[in-house]
Design an enzyme around this catalytic site. Sequence first.
Site, short mmCIF file in Angstrom:
data_model
loop_
_atom_site.label_atom_id
_atom_site.label_comp_id
_atom_site.label_asym_id
_atom_site.label_seq_id
_atom_site.Cartn_x
_atom_site.Cartn_y
_atom_site.Cartn_z
N HIS A 23 54.96 40.84 39.72
CA HIS A 23 53.99 41.74 40.02
C HIS A 23 53.71 41.95 41.63
O HIS A 23 53.27 41.11 42.26
CB HIS A 23 52.64 40.89 39.66
N HIS A 25 52.79 45.02 44.70
CA HIS A 25 52.64 46.10 45.20
C HIS A 25 53.28 46.84 46.60
O HIS A 25 53.47 46.06 47.47
CB HIS A 25 51.12 46.44 45.65
N LYS A 109 50.84 49.55 32.87
CA LYS A 109 49.63 48.76 33.39
C LYS A 109 48.35 49.29 33.12
O LYS A 109 48.02 50.60 33.19
CB LYS A 109 49.95 48.87 34.90
N HIS A 146 45.37 44.51 34.04
CA HIS A 146 44.21 43.76 35.00
C HIS A 146 43.13 43.47 34.35
O HIS A 146 42.22 44.14 33.92
CB HIS A 146 43.93 45.01 36.05
N HIS A 184 47.74 37.99 37.14
CA HIS A 184 47.08 37.37 38.14
C HIS A 184 45.87 36.74 37.39
O HIS A 184 44.84 36.79 38.08
CB HIS A 184 46.80 37.94 39.44
N ASP A 257 51.35 39.41 43.33
CA ASP A 257 50.30 40.73 43.57
C ASP A 257 50.12 40.77 45.28
O ASP A 257 48.97 40.85 45.63
CB ASP A 257 48.83 40.09 42.99
O1 DOR Z 1 43.51 42.71 45.22
C1 DOR Z 1 43.95 43.33 44.72
N1 DOR Z 1 44.60 44.58 45.17
N2 DOR Z 1 43.85 43.69 43.41
C2 DOR Z 1 44.36 44.51 42.70
O2 DOR Z 1 44.19 44.70 41.43
C3 DOR Z 1 44.94 45.77 43.43
C4 DOR Z 1 45.51 45.38 44.73
C5 DOR Z 1 45.84 46.46 45.41
O3 DOR Z 1 46.47 47.52 45.22
O4 DOR Z 1 45.51 46.56 46.74
ZN ZN Z 2 48.18 43.70 41.56
#
Ligand code: DOR
Ligand code: ZN
Length: 357
Positions: A23, A25, A109, A146, A184, A257
């Site tokens: 997981h 980004h 997702k 989520h 998470h 995450d």
């Molecule tokens: O803290 C987070 N940041 N939680 C999420 O679900 C999305 C993520 C983000 O894309 O910045």
């Molecule tokens: Zn995330």
Amino acid sequence: RCAQPGGQAPMNTLTLQRPDDWHVHLRDGAALAAVVKFTAQRFGRAIVMPNLKPAVTTAAAARAYRDRILAALPAGTRFEPLLTLYLTDATAPDEIDRAKAGGIVHGVKLYPAGATTHSDEGVTDISRTYRVLARMQELGMPLLVHGETANADVDVFDRETHFMEAQLRPLIERFPALRVVFEHITTADAVAFVAAARPGVAATITPQHLLHNRNAIFAGGIRPHYYCLPILKRERDRQALLGAATGGNPRFFLGTDSAPHERAAKQSACCCAGMFTAHAALELYAEAFESAGRLDRLEAFAGHFGADFYGLPRHEDKITLIKESWTPPETYDFGDGELVPYRAGEPVAWRLAGGCA
Ligand code: DOR
Ligand code: ZN
């Protein structure tokens, strides 16, 4: 253990089968180019979140995003991005067919609309996605959740448990063969839920939820770089997560995450949710596992259980960590702006070895 030249005593090292991040980004454009190397240095593969602007809602968009990720990798890097689709009220079942046939999409997702960063295109009512979920169940396409209610009247510290009981439990029963990752997880409730769930239900756990409780957000003031969603919880929740991660149960596996935001978006009157941990991701998990006296369980948590869940082969190559303190910089470049990493200016106890694996 890797021998040092000159016949000195072996360094304190930990060699593991190469892990994956289930997981992360990676963002897009200049931000992608700035951060992807950190993930690729440590992990062989990563499940890449689709919450771009606009969101990655189609198999074609996922393929284009994959090409951009590969193009942003430093030359010679071996790293496989595993793409995901962003589920909306309007996603059609045949989009799942296309995603499955293309072979690069490994999950879909579910963001409850309004629950977190870039979730406004998400699902307003899960019943609207039943036809899609049925197709995913049929094709063995995992649903990545989520797990927080978007209902702003629910206490922010209770939103995970609320979603779990009101939405996730019925969903898992309605689709008894759907593969589900509760992403998470942050509470003792979620640990118990996943441990007792039917086969095909698993969870990812972040490093920050293993290392901190919610006091970190309020230590001497408001600390925006400790704000993520789901928010850090109580110490008893952290203890339950640490027990789950280090307990050897294959339902729990690594998912950082890591979620970078430009410094101005974090140090703001309305700070974005997300902590950037990719620059030290595996090292931070080593700290957490060491604190529990279970470094011996890190390899399976980081490298085996997630691959097995997703039906992908475990890696053949290895990675080595050394017990040697280093200090992440105050900032990294982040396209036009800068990025404040987790532990900026503070020591991390483990570091990546440069080539004795
Ligand atoms: O803290 C987070 N940041 N939680 C999420 O679900 C999305 C993520 C983000 O894309 O910045
Ligand atoms: Zn995330």
